[in-house]
Design a protein around this motif. Structure first.
Motif, PDB file in Angstrom:
ATOM      1  N   VAL A  41      59.445  59.994 -49.279  1.00 47.19           N
ATOM      2  CA  VAL A  41      59.344  61.269 -49.987  1.00 47.19           C
ATOM      3  C   VAL A  41      60.023  61.146 -51.349  1.00 47.19           C
ATOM      4  CG1 VAL A  41      59.830  63.739 -49.943  1.00 47.19           C
ATOM      5  CG2 VAL A  41      59.395  62.518 -47.789  1.00 47.19           C
ATOM      6  N   VAL A  42      59.266  61.387 -52.399  1.00 47.14           N
ATOM      7  CA  VAL A  42      59.793  61.352 -53.753  1.00 47.14           C
ATOM      8  C   VAL A  42      59.932  62.784 -54.260  1.00 47.14           C
ATOM      9  CG1 VAL A  42      57.486  61.079 -54.757  1.00 47.14           C
ATOM     10  CG2 VAL A  42      59.479  60.428 -56.083  1.00 47.14           C
ATOM     11  N   PHE A  43      61.027  63.055 -54.962  1.00 49.73           N
ATOM     12  CA  PHE A  43      61.323  64.401 -55.449  1.00 49.73           C
ATOM     13  C   PHE A  43      61.146  64.436 -56.965  1.00 49.73           C
ATOM     14  CE2 PHE A  43      63.362  63.995 -51.405  1.00 49.73           C
ATOM     15  CZ  PHE A  43      63.260  65.257 -50.819  1.00 49.73           C
ATOM     16  N   ILE A  44      60.281  65.344 -57.441  1.00 50.74           N
ATOM     17  CA  ILE A  44      59.887  65.392 -58.846  1.00 50.74           C
ATOM     18  C   ILE A  44      60.266  66.741 -59.458  1.00 50.74           C
ATOM     19  CG2 ILE A  44      57.972  65.228 -60.483  1.00 50.74           C
ATOM     20  CD1 ILE A  44      58.497  62.616 -59.037  1.00 50.74           C
ATOM     21  N   ASN A  45      61.008  66.680 -60.552  1.00 53.37           N
ATOM     22  CA  ASN A  45      61.402  67.874 -61.299  1.00 53.37           C
ATOM     23  C   ASN A  45      60.476  68.047 -62.502  1.00 53.37           C
ATOM     24  OD1 ASN A  45      62.653  69.870 -62.825  1.00 53.37           O
ATOM     25  ND2 ASN A  45      64.369  68.563 -63.454  1.00 53.37           N
ATOM     26  N   ASP A  46      59.551  68.982 -62.377  1.00 51.14           N
ATOM     27  CA  ASP A  46      58.625  69.289 -63.465  1.00 51.14           C
ATOM     28  C   ASP A  46      58.822  70.750 -63.894  1.00 51.14           C
ATOM     29  OD1 ASP A  46      56.534  68.475 -65.215  1.00 51.14           O
ATOM     30  OD2 ASP A  46      55.053  69.465 -63.957  1.00 51.14           O
ATOM     31  N   SER A  47      60.091  71.130 -64.026  1.00 50.65           N
ATOM     32  CA  SER A  47      60.414  72.525 -64.317  1.00 50.65           C
ATOM     33  C   SER A  47      59.846  73.002 -65.643  1.00 50.65           C
ATOM     34  CB  SER A  47      61.938  72.724 -64.321  1.00 50.65           C
ATOM     35  OG  SER A  47      62.287  74.061 -64.551  1.00 50.65           O
ATOM     36  N   LEU A  88      64.811  79.096 -54.787  1.00 58.15           N
ATOM     37  CA  LEU A  88      64.606  77.656 -54.915  1.00 58.15           C
ATOM     38  C   LEU A  88      65.325  76.871 -53.833  1.00 58.15           C
ATOM     39  CD1 LEU A  88      63.301  75.445 -56.567  1.00 58.15           C
ATOM     40  CD2 LEU A  88      65.228  75.534 -58.159  1.00 58.15           C
ATOM     41  N   ASP A  89      66.519  77.287 -53.445  1.00 58.95           N
ATOM     42  CA  ASP A  89      67.259  76.536 -52.426  1.00 58.95           C
ATOM     43  C   ASP A  89      66.529  76.552 -51.088  1.00 58.95           C
ATOM     44  OD1 ASP A  89      67.774  79.278 -52.251  1.00 58.95           O
ATOM     45  OD2 ASP A  89      69.758  78.998 -51.384  1.00 58.95           O
ATOM     46  N   VAL A  90      65.964  77.705 -50.745  1.00 60.69           N
ATOM     47  CA  VAL A  90      65.205  77.798 -49.496  1.00 60.69           C
ATOM     48  C   VAL A  90      63.943  76.941 -49.577  1.00 60.69           C
ATOM     49  CG1 VAL A  90      63.936  79.364 -47.982  1.00 60.69           C
ATOM     50  CG2 VAL A  90      66.102  80.096 -48.996  1.00 60.69           C
ATOM     51  N   ALA A  91      63.296  76.947 -50.738  1.00 62.30           N
ATOM     52  CA  ALA A  91      62.066  76.169 -50.912  1.00 62.30           C
ATOM     53  C   ALA A  91      62.330  74.675 -50.802  1.00 62.30           C
ATOM     54  CB  ALA A  91      61.442  76.492 -52.264  1.00 62.30           C
ATOM     55  N   VAL A  92      63.406  74.198 -51.417  1.00 64.17           N
ATOM     56  CA  VAL A  92      63.721  72.764 -51.361  1.00 64.17           C
ATOM     57  C   VAL A  92      63.989  72.339 -49.924  1.00 64.17           C
ATOM     58  CG1 VAL A  92      65.425  71.004 -52.008  1.00 64.17           C
ATOM     59  CG2 VAL A  92      64.548  72.605 -53.739  1.00 64.17           C
ATOM     60  N   ALA A  93      64.741  73.131 -49.190  1.00 66.36           N
ATOM     61  CA  ALA A  93      65.050  72.781 -47.799  1.00 66.36           C
ATOM     62  C   ALA A  93      63.777  72.752 -46.960  1.00 66.36           C
ATOM     63  CB  ALA A  93      66.051  73.786 -47.228  1.00 66.36           C
ATOM     64  N   ARG A 119      67.554  69.754 -59.385  1.00 67.65           N
ATOM     65  CA  ARG A 119      68.134  68.409 -59.357  1.00 67.65           C
ATOM     66  C   ARG A 119      69.391  68.365 -58.487  1.00 67.65           C
ATOM     67  NH1 ARG A 119      69.498  67.979 -64.271  1.00 67.65           N
ATOM     68  NH2 ARG A 119      67.545  67.210 -65.159  1.00 67.65           N
ATOM     69  N   ALA A 120      70.244  69.358 -58.645  1.00 60.69           N
ATOM     70  CA  ALA A 120      71.477  69.399 -57.862  1.00 60.69           C
ATOM     71  C   ALA A 120      71.187  69.546 -56.368  1.00 60.69           C
ATOM     72  CB  ALA A 120      72.356  70.546 -58.349  1.00 60.69           C
ATOM     73  N   LEU A 121      70.215  70.388 -56.032  1.00 56.70           N
ATOM     74  CA  LEU A 121      69.846  70.553 -54.622  1.00 56.70           C
ATOM     75  C   LEU A 121      69.318  69.257 -54.026  1.00 56.70           C
ATOM     76  CD1 LEU A 121      68.049  74.014 -54.925  1.00 56.70           C
ATOM     77  CD2 LEU A 121      70.164  73.583 -53.657  1.00 56.70           C
ATOM     78  N   VAL A 122      68.488  68.560 -54.787  1.00 55.52           N
ATOM     79  CA  VAL A 122      67.915  67.300 -54.296  1.00 55.52           C
ATOM     80  C   VAL A 122      68.993  66.232 -54.156  1.00 55.52           C
ATOM     81  CG1 VAL A 122      66.346  65.415 -54.874  1.00 55.52           C
ATOM     82  CG2 VAL A 122      65.598  67.790 -55.150  1.00 55.52           C
ATOM     83  N   LEU A 140      69.484  60.392 -49.885  1.00 50.57           N
ATOM     84  CA  LEU A 140      68.745  60.285 -51.159  1.00 50.57           C
ATOM     85  C   LEU A 140      69.105  59.009 -51.879  1.00 50.57           C
ATOM     86  CD1 LEU A 140      66.897  62.042 -53.179  1.00 50.57           C
ATOM     87  CD2 LEU A 140      69.028  62.209 -54.462  1.00 50.57           C
ATOM     88  N   VAL A 141      68.066  58.291 -52.322  1.00 52.52           N
ATOM     89  CA  VAL A 141      68.243  57.131 -53.194  1.00 52.52           C
ATOM     90  C   VAL A 141      67.871  57.570 -54.610  1.00 52.52           C
ATOM     91  CG1 VAL A 141      67.529  54.768 -53.722  1.00 52.52           C
ATOM     92  CG2 VAL A 141      67.678  55.531 -51.336  1.00 52.52           C
ATOM     93  N   PRO A 142      68.840  57.673 -55.531  1.00 50.76           N
ATOM     94  CA  PRO A 142      68.544  58.170 -56.881  1.00 50.76           C
ATOM     95  C   PRO A 142      67.569  57.259 -57.613  1.00 50.76           C
ATOM     96  CG  PRO A 142      70.901  58.171 -56.467  1.00 50.76           C
ATOM     97  CD  PRO A 142      70.273  57.399 -55.367  1.00 50.76           C
ATOM     98  N   PHE A 143      66.824  57.856 -58.558  1.00 53.47           N
ATOM     99  CA  PHE A 143      65.913  57.080 -59.380  1.00 53.47           C
ATOM    100  C   PHE A 143      66.661  55.921 -60.046  1.00 53.47           C
ATOM    101  CE2 PHE A 143      64.169  56.198 -63.636  1.00 53.47           C
ATOM    102  CZ  PHE A 143      62.906  55.745 -63.286  1.00 53.47           C
ATOM    103  N   GLY A 144      66.076  54.742 -59.989  1.00 58.54           N
ATOM    104  CA  GLY A 144      66.679  53.572 -60.618  1.00 58.54           C
ATOM    105  C   GLY A 144      67.616  52.799 -59.732  1.00 58.54           C
ATOM    106  N   ALA A 145      67.995  53.388 -58.557  1.00 59.65           N
ATOM    107  CA  ALA A 145      68.947  52.707 -57.683  1.00 59.65           C
ATOM    108  C   ALA A 145      68.267  51.827 -56.647  1.00 59.65           C
ATOM    109  CB  ALA A 145      69.825  53.727 -56.971  1.00 59.65           C
ATOM    110  N   ASP A 146      66.930  52.004 -56.497  1.00 57.14           N
ATOM    111  CA  ASP A 146      66.227  51.219 -55.494  1.00 57.14           C
ATOM    112  C   ASP A 146      65.550  50.018 -56.136  1.00 57.14           C
ATOM    113  OD1 ASP A 146      64.450  52.722 -56.905  1.00 57.14           O
ATOM    114  OD2 ASP A 146      63.291  53.396 -55.179  1.00 57.14           O
TER     115      ASP A 146
END
Length: 476
Positions: A338-344, A416-421, A461-464, A470-476
């Motif tokens: 699962v990848v998490f994308i912030n396109d706010s 947003l917090d409920v949606a992310v969960a 971003r903070a919720l994710v 979670l493996v942050p972008f660039g860490a894998d």
């Protein structure tokens, strides 16, 4: 800062003391000019005065004593009607210019051969600007990036032979820069925009075209008819031209070839020189450059960096480490597949469309203060949606759209917090293999629950980042 010395000892008027206007006033003062600055906002005037910038009421000033008038780009020059300061300047025969013009005049004086890349277009110019700057830095170049993105152009370090400036230019800035003549000028695309400020689409396009018409090397997208016409006019001039495309093969230039591979879209950047095509980069697996809209951005970046002397290998390596821009298809990290994308920043349906074409299995978080038309224009992408999570004031409107013929499964999350969960829970339970996206692409303004799209994206971003595993972008 780039001190503007070309007006040393001269008296100038300046209107607009926001970010770029204040930076311009500082640069003029540092270069020895005498500035009479004004802004309709008292707080802005007070801030300038505190820095020792002379604040003068331009309504009662003697305009005959000014050699030039510096107008901030956010202030109307022609439409819907000229600002009152513009009328004053014209009546006195005083030239009207902006901060980008001052930069190019200073460059002509102190380092006329200093490399400068300028990027314009209706869409994609910010990503292309940031990508070019990143690739050049990764290749060891001294790079200054700014203009319509981030830092005001005169707040950057001065032009120099061993320093590359990468400048995003809005149509407002181009309209105030008659000497604009970059080393590489990029015109991405053209669709109707800012017509309230330029009057007609034709005038808007003509302003954009100035950037590439006066550049040493023109890089022009040919995926829309108005830009294609610009490329034809540039070719007829006999001056260097590199055509780019994110949608179609070219017989000469740089284009993106997009193919499906195991359920994913692979994008290869192809350079054609003397009629010979060569794959020079592969965007597969680069999350920050996913999507067909980024194909043209990457093609433009390749063309510009290659023109500045980078090798194809250096450019491809730079692409791989590009982190992307905050809130624009920003990959936060992954939990399993699962990848998490912030396109706010997708504050309307047109912006969200790009995100929905980038994935095939989407858990979509959307909503806020709806724009006219809602999300009806996105229905053809609904097959890509596994489930939607509605937040904010648009929940009822969007639920109605999803309910038509049972188009999309959804739940009303409210916040947003409920949606992310909920989206995380459902995405992790999704059977099968391959990448799954939890996507915040609201297709709405943020103003019902957040002060702006940046805060909305920061909260996401903070919720994710707080999610277990979670493996942050660039860490894998």
């Amino acid at each position: 800062m780039t001190p503007v010395t070309v007006f040393r000892g001269k008296r100038l008027a300046l209107f607009g003391l926001g970010g770029s206007g204040l930076a311009t006033a500082r640069a003029l003062k540092a270069g020895g000019a005498e500035v009479a600055a004004w802004d309709d906002n008292q707080a802005s005037r007070d801030k300038a005065s505190a820095e020792g910038i002379p604040v003068v009421d331009l309504a009662s000033a003697d305009w005959a004593g000014f050699v030039a008038f510096i107008l901030s780009p956010g202030v109307p020059l022609t439409h819907p009607q000229p600002h009152w300061t513009v009328e004053k300047a014209r009546a006195a025969g005083v030239e009207i210019i902006g901060d980008v013009e001052l930069f190019f005049r200073e460059r002509a004086k102190i380092a006329p051969a200093a490399p400068v890349v300028c990027i314009t277009g209706t869409n994609g110019k910010s990503t292309t600007t940031a990508l070019i700057a990143h690739v050049l830095r990764q290749a060891g170049r001294d790079v200054q990036m700014g203009g319509n993105i981030g830092t005001a152009v005169l707040a950057l370090e001065p032009p120099a032979q061993n320093r590359v400036h990468v400048i995003e230019c809005s149509s407002y800035q181009i309209d105030l820069a008659p000497s604009l003549a970059p080393t590489v000028g990029i015109q991405m695309n053209l669709t109707p925009d800012h017509l309230d400020r330029h009057g007609t689409f034709e005038n808007y396009g003509a302003i954009k075209e100035r950037l590439v018409a006066q550049s040493d090397i023109a890089v022009i997208g040919v995926d829309d008819e108005p830009s294609k016409q610009m490329a034809r006019r540039r070719a007829a001039s006999g001056r260097p031209l590199v055509k780019i495309s994110g949608e179609q093969p070219l017989d000469e230039g740089v284009f993106a070839g997009i193919t499906a591979n195991a359920g994913k879209l692979d994008t290869r950047i192809v350079q054609v020189r003397d009629g010979k095509p060569k794959v020079v980069a592969n965007l597969a697996g680069i999350g920050s450059l996913r999507g067909s809209h980024n194909a043209q951005n990457a093609a433009a970046a390749f063309a510009a960096c290659f023109a500045l002397g980078l090798s194809a290998e250096e450019i491809a390596a730079g692409f791989k480490t590009y982190p992307g821009l905050a809130h624009r298809m920003e990959e936060i990290g992954r939990v399993g597949r699962v990848v998490f994308i912030n396109d706010s920043k997708a504050t309307n349906a047109d912006s969200t469309e790009k995100a929905l074409t980038s994935f095939r299995d989407i858990f979509w978080i959307l909503g806020g203060k709806a724009k006219e038309g809602g999300i009806e224009s996105l229905t053809r992408y609904f097959p890509n949606i596994a489930k939607a999570y509605l937040i904010g004031a648009a929940s009822d409107l969007f639920a109605g759209t999803f309910d038509q013929d049972g188009r999309v499964a959804y739940e009303r999350s409210g916040t947003l917090d409920v949606a992310v969960a909920a989206a995380t829970r459902d995405a992790q339970a999704q059977p099968g293999e391959g990448e799954i996206a939890v996507l915040l692409s609201p297709a709405c303004a943020s103003f019902d629950q957040f002060p702006n799209f940046e805060v909305r994206g920061d909260v996401f971003r903070a919720l994710v980042k707080a999610l277990p595993g979670l493996v942050p972008f660039g860490a894998d």
